[in-house]
Design a protein around this motif. Structure first.
Motif, mmCIF file in Angstrom:
data_model
loop_
_atom_site.group_PDB
_atom_site.id
_atom_site.type_symbol
_atom_site.label_atom_id
_atom_site.label_comp_id
_atom_site.label_asym_id
_atom_site.label_seq_id
_atom_site.Cartn_x
_atom_site.Cartn_y
_atom_site.Cartn_z
ATOM 1 N N GLY A 181 -19.094 10.494 -5.555
ATOM 2 C CA GLY A 181 -19.382 11.658 -4.729
ATOM 3 C C GLY A 181 -18.457 11.788 -3.539
ATOM 4 N N LEU A 182 -17.201 11.357 -3.686
ATOM 5 C CA LEU A 182 -16.253 11.388 -2.584
ATOM 6 C C LEU A 182 -15.585 12.764 -2.491
ATOM 7 C CD1 LEU A 182 -14.596 7.914 -3.280
ATOM 8 C CD2 LEU A 182 -16.518 8.420 -1.763
ATOM 9 N N SER A 183 -15.008 13.034 -1.353
ATOM 10 C CA SER A 183 -14.379 14.322 -1.111
ATOM 11 C C SER A 183 -12.994 14.382 -1.750
ATOM 12 C CB SER A 183 -14.258 14.576 0.396
ATOM 13 O OG SER A 183 -13.399 13.611 0.992
ATOM 14 N N PHE A 184 -12.493 15.605 -1.922
ATOM 15 C CA PHE A 184 -11.148 15.791 -2.446
ATOM 16 C C PHE A 184 -10.109 15.241 -1.474
ATOM 17 C CE2 PHE A 184 -7.507 18.767 -3.422
ATOM 18 C CZ PHE A 184 -7.154 18.137 -4.596
ATOM 19 N N GLU A 185 -10.405 15.279 -0.183
ATOM 20 C CA GLU A 185 -9.519 14.701 0.819
ATOM 21 C C GLU A 185 -9.313 13.211 0.580
ATOM 22 O OE1 GLU A 185 -7.276 14.493 4.529
ATOM 23 O OE2 GLU A 185 -7.794 16.104 3.146
ATOM 24 N N SER A 186 -10.372 12.503 0.205
ATOM 25 C CA SER A 186 -10.253 11.072 -0.088
ATOM 26 C C SER A 186 -9.327 10.824 -1.268
ATOM 27 C CB SER A 186 -11.637 10.475 -0.376
ATOM 28 O OG SER A 186 -12.451 10.514 0.769
ATOM 29 N N LEU A 187 -9.456 11.657 -2.307
ATOM 30 C CA LEU A 187 -8.591 11.498 -3.474
ATOM 31 C C LEU A 187 -7.135 11.749 -3.102
ATOM 32 C CD1 LEU A 187 -8.225 11.090 -6.528
ATOM 33 C CD2 LEU A 187 -8.656 13.534 -6.814
ATOM 34 N N CYS A 188 -6.866 12.788 -2.328
ATOM 35 C CA CYS A 188 -5.485 13.083 -1.931
ATOM 36 C C CYS A 188 -4.895 11.958 -1.085
ATOM 37 C CB CYS A 188 -5.438 14.395 -1.157
ATOM 38 S SG CYS A 188 -5.875 15.852 -2.130
ATOM 39 N N LEU A 189 -5.675 11.412 -0.167
ATOM 40 C CA LEU A 189 -5.194 10.294 0.647
ATOM 41 C C LEU A 189 -4.971 9.051 -0.202
ATOM 42 C CD1 LEU A 189 -7.296 10.602 3.934
ATOM 43 C CD2 LEU A 189 -4.832 10.918 3.674
ATOM 44 N N THR A 190 -5.808 8.855 -1.221
ATOM 45 C CA THR A 190 -5.627 7.723 -2.127
ATOM 46 C C THR A 190 -4.278 7.797 -2.823
ATOM 47 O OG1 THR A 190 -8.009 7.525 -2.517
ATOM 48 C CG2 THR A 190 -6.549 6.553 -4.158
ATOM 49 N N VAL A 191 -3.953 8.955 -3.360
ATOM 50 C CA VAL A 191 -2.690 9.128 -4.075
ATOM 51 C C VAL A 191 -1.512 8.982 -3.112
ATOM 52 C CG1 VAL A 191 -1.323 10.719 -5.478
ATOM 53 C CG2 VAL A 191 -3.795 10.599 -5.789
ATOM 54 N N ASN A 192 -1.648 9.517 -1.915
ATOM 55 C CA ASN A 192 -0.573 9.398 -0.935
ATOM 56 C C ASN A 192 -0.338 7.937 -0.549
ATOM 57 O OD1 ASN A 192 0.131 9.357 2.282
ATOM 58 N ND2 ASN A 192 1.160 11.043 1.239
ATOM 59 N N THR A 193 -1.413 7.192 -0.309
ATOM 60 C CA THR A 193 -1.285 5.775 0.029
ATOM 61 C C THR A 193 -0.654 4.994 -1.115
ATOM 62 O OG1 THR A 193 -3.240 5.911 1.468
ATOM 63 C CG2 THR A 193 -2.569 3.722 0.733
ATOM 64 N N LEU A 194 -1.087 5.271 -2.329
ATOM 65 C CA LEU A 194 -0.545 4.605 -3.506
ATOM 66 C C LEU A 194 0.956 4.857 -3.638
ATOM 67 C CD1 LEU A 194 -1.210 3.131 -6.298
ATOM 68 C CD2 LEU A 194 -1.331 5.437 -7.234
ATOM 69 N N ASP A 195 1.372 6.110 -3.564
ATOM 70 C CA ASP A 195 2.781 6.448 -3.758
ATOM 71 C C ASP A 195 3.660 5.926 -2.635
ATOM 72 O OD1 ASP A 195 2.498 7.704 -6.201
ATOM 73 O OD2 ASP A 195 2.147 9.678 -5.327
ATOM 74 N N ARG A 196 3.172 5.988 -1.409
ATOM 75 C CA ARG A 196 3.975 5.491 -0.291
ATOM 76 C C ARG A 196 4.162 3.983 -0.368
ATOM 77 N NH1 ARG A 196 0.932 7.106 4.735
ATOM 78 N NH2 ARG A 196 2.663 6.083 5.807
ATOM 79 N N PHE A 197 3.157 3.266 -0.843
ATOM 80 C CA PHE A 197 3.319 1.820 -0.996
ATOM 81 C C PHE A 197 4.274 1.502 -2.148
ATOM 82 C CE2 PHE A 197 2.051 -2.332 -2.704
ATOM 83 C CZ PHE A 197 2.174 -3.107 -1.571
ATOM 84 N N LEU A 198 4.173 2.258 -3.251
ATOM 85 C CA LEU A 198 5.081 2.056 -4.370
ATOM 86 C C LEU A 198 6.529 2.304 -3.966
ATOM 87 C CD1 LEU A 198 3.098 3.733 -7.298
ATOM 88 C CD2 LEU A 198 3.476 1.283 -6.956
ATOM 89 N N ALA A 199 6.746 3.194 -3.012
ATOM 90 C CA ALA A 199 8.101 3.485 -2.556
ATOM 91 C C ALA A 199 8.693 2.364 -1.723
ATOM 92 C CB ALA A 199 8.115 4.784 -1.752
ATOM 93 N N THR A 200 7.857 1.430 -1.258
ATOM 94 C CA THR A 200 8.346 0.358 -0.382
ATOM 95 C C THR A 200 8.335 -1.009 -1.031
ATOM 96 O OG1 THR A 200 6.137 -0.055 0.556
ATOM 97 C CG2 THR A 200 7.508 1.610 1.635
ATOM 98 N N THR A 201 7.447 -1.248 -2.007
ATOM 99 C CA THR A 201 7.213 -2.600 -2.507
ATOM 100 C C THR A 201 7.077 -2.614 -4.017
ATOM 101 O OG1 THR A 201 5.979 -3.042 -0.459
ATOM 102 C CG2 THR A 201 5.748 -4.636 -2.252
ATOM 103 N N PRO A 202 7.844 -3.462 -4.726
ATOM 104 C CA PRO A 202 7.638 -3.619 -6.176
ATOM 105 C C PRO A 202 6.260 -4.213 -6.465
ATOM 106 C CG PRO A 202 9.776 -4.487 -5.508
ATOM 107 C CD PRO A 202 9.009 -4.219 -4.243
ATOM 108 N N VAL A 203 5.601 -3.699 -7.487
ATOM 109 C CA VAL A 203 4.242 -4.103 -7.835
ATOM 110 C C VAL A 203 4.236 -4.596 -9.276
ATOM 111 C CG1 VAL A 203 1.838 -3.341 -8.105
ATOM 112 C CG2 VAL A 203 3.233 -2.464 -6.222
ATOM 113 N N ALA A 204 3.591 -5.737 -9.514
ATOM 114 C CA ALA A 204 3.455 -6.251 -10.878
ATOM 115 C C ALA A 204 2.509 -5.358 -11.667
ATOM 116 C CB ALA A 204 2.944 -7.688 -10.850
ATOM 117 N N ALA A 205 2.762 -5.238 -12.953
ATOM 118 C CA ALA A 205 1.950 -4.350 -13.794
ATOM 119 C C ALA A 205 0.499 -4.779 -13.823
ATOM 120 C CB ALA A 205 2.532 -4.315 -15.210
#
Length: 343
Positions: free
Chosen positions: A141-165
């Motif tokens: 029951g989370l807001s759409f704002e939470s989902l957008c921030l989730t994707v933004n946080t995910l992508d910004r971290f991927l742009a800085t740090t390699p992540v194991a699969a």
């Protein structure tokens, strides 16, 4: 790696004269690395959004299918969220100043080519993860704002740090937790998020990764989002008497569903949130056949960029029309003549 905090020398001063309290120094064990404890369950479950960008496998059946093996860890589909009323007075007081500030900050928080430094994480893996996280956020029951921030946080971290699969799913739920702590009154508990991963990760691993993400992003988390710009453009068109309130709210709900689809597609990461928002509203107006469509000049974007983004959104909706019906109210699906077979 997160190292343990040092102990102050003053903590043991009062016991130095007591020989029986003296202890030989104990070598601290290293913190566990971010590795899964067991086999990772498939991300695609019986979640209602696993077919966003690819068809489910038809060759598996019974308990051996990916859907069956992950069913106990996947959220069940939830009805679409009701339409929220507009607060036009607040928009008149603060709308334009908030919009100007967010637009000025947009490029600073917008990650482009976030997978360029990822040797193991692919666009397909990102799509599968977000196709799993979208119904997760809806189940809580989370807001759409939470989902957008989730994707933004995910992508910004991927742009800085390699992540194991094998840590990618843990990064997804960690990004969701960080986003919810900013927006939600009652964010999901760590235990609930770990249960969604079928026990593949520990609480310590999630907490360690949360610290790493916050450090890499330098605690800069207040990103301008698709959700903000959708609400702003909706208020702006109603305030300018370009649409009735009911029409604007229905267009916003449909545009939110279209934007939700675009979040999982890596091809749309090149577009800024404000551009995606105004194009999603324009496409929603076309689908609803509103007599006065939204003015594309509200977003102050070049015409070429608007037409390019709008064309790709049309193709996205045409491919995923069935999935779109699962995130929209019934009355909007009927107005758009979308197939209701999945409802």
């Amino acid at each position: 790696m997160v190292t343990p905090c040092p102990i102050s020398p003053a903590a043991g001063v009062g016991r130095r004269d007591n020989d029986q309290n003296l202890r030989a120094p104990v070598k601290k064990s290293r913190r566990p690395r971010l590795r899964r404890k067991g086999p990772l369950q498939p991300l695609n479950g019986d979640s209602g959004a696993r077919d966003l960008f690819e068809s489910p496998s038809s060759g598996s059946d019974g308990a051996d299918s990916p859907a069956a093996s992950a069913a106990r860890c996947s959220p069940r589909p939830c009805p679409a969220q009701p339409l929220a009323p507009l607060d036009l007075q607040t928009f008149r007081d603060y709308g334009q100043s908030c919009y100007a500030f967010r637009r000025a900050q947009e490029d600073l928080f917008h990650p482009r080519e976030s997978l360029a430094r990822q040797p193991q994480v692919t666009a397909e893996a990102r799509c599968k993860l977000l196709s799993w996280l979208i119904p997760v956020h809806r189940q809580f029951g989370l807001s759409f704002e939470s989902l957008c921030l989730t994707v933004n946080t995910l992508d910004r971290f991927l742009a800085t740090t390699p992540v194991a699969a094998d840590c990618f799913q843990l990064l997804g739920v960690t990004s969701l937790l960080i986003a919810c702590k900013q927006v939600e009154v009652h964010p999901p508990r760590v235990k609930q998020l770990l249960a969604l991963c079928c026990g593949a990760f520990s609480r310590q691993q999630l907490c360690n990764l949360e610290c790493i993400v916050l450090h890499k992003l330098q605690f800069r988390l207040g990103a301008p989002t698709l959700s903000f710009f959708l609400e702003h453009f909706t208020h702006a068109r109603v305030e300018a008497r370009q649409a009735e309130v009911s029409e604007a709210l229905e267009a916003q709900a449909l545009a939110r569903g279209v934007a939700e689809l675009s979040l999982a597609d890596y091809a749309f990461t090149s577009y800024t949130p404000s551009l995606l928002a105004i194009c999603s509203l324009a496409l929603a107006d076309r689908m609803l056949r509103l007599p006065r469509p939204v003015d594309l000049r509200l977003g102050e974007h070049p015409e070429a960029a608007l037409q390019d983004c709008l064309g790709k959104l049309q193709l996205l909706v045409a491919i995923n029309s069935t999935s779109l019906t699962q995130v929209l109210p019934l009355q909007i699906c009927e107005k758009c003549n979308l197939s209701l077979s999945s409802k």
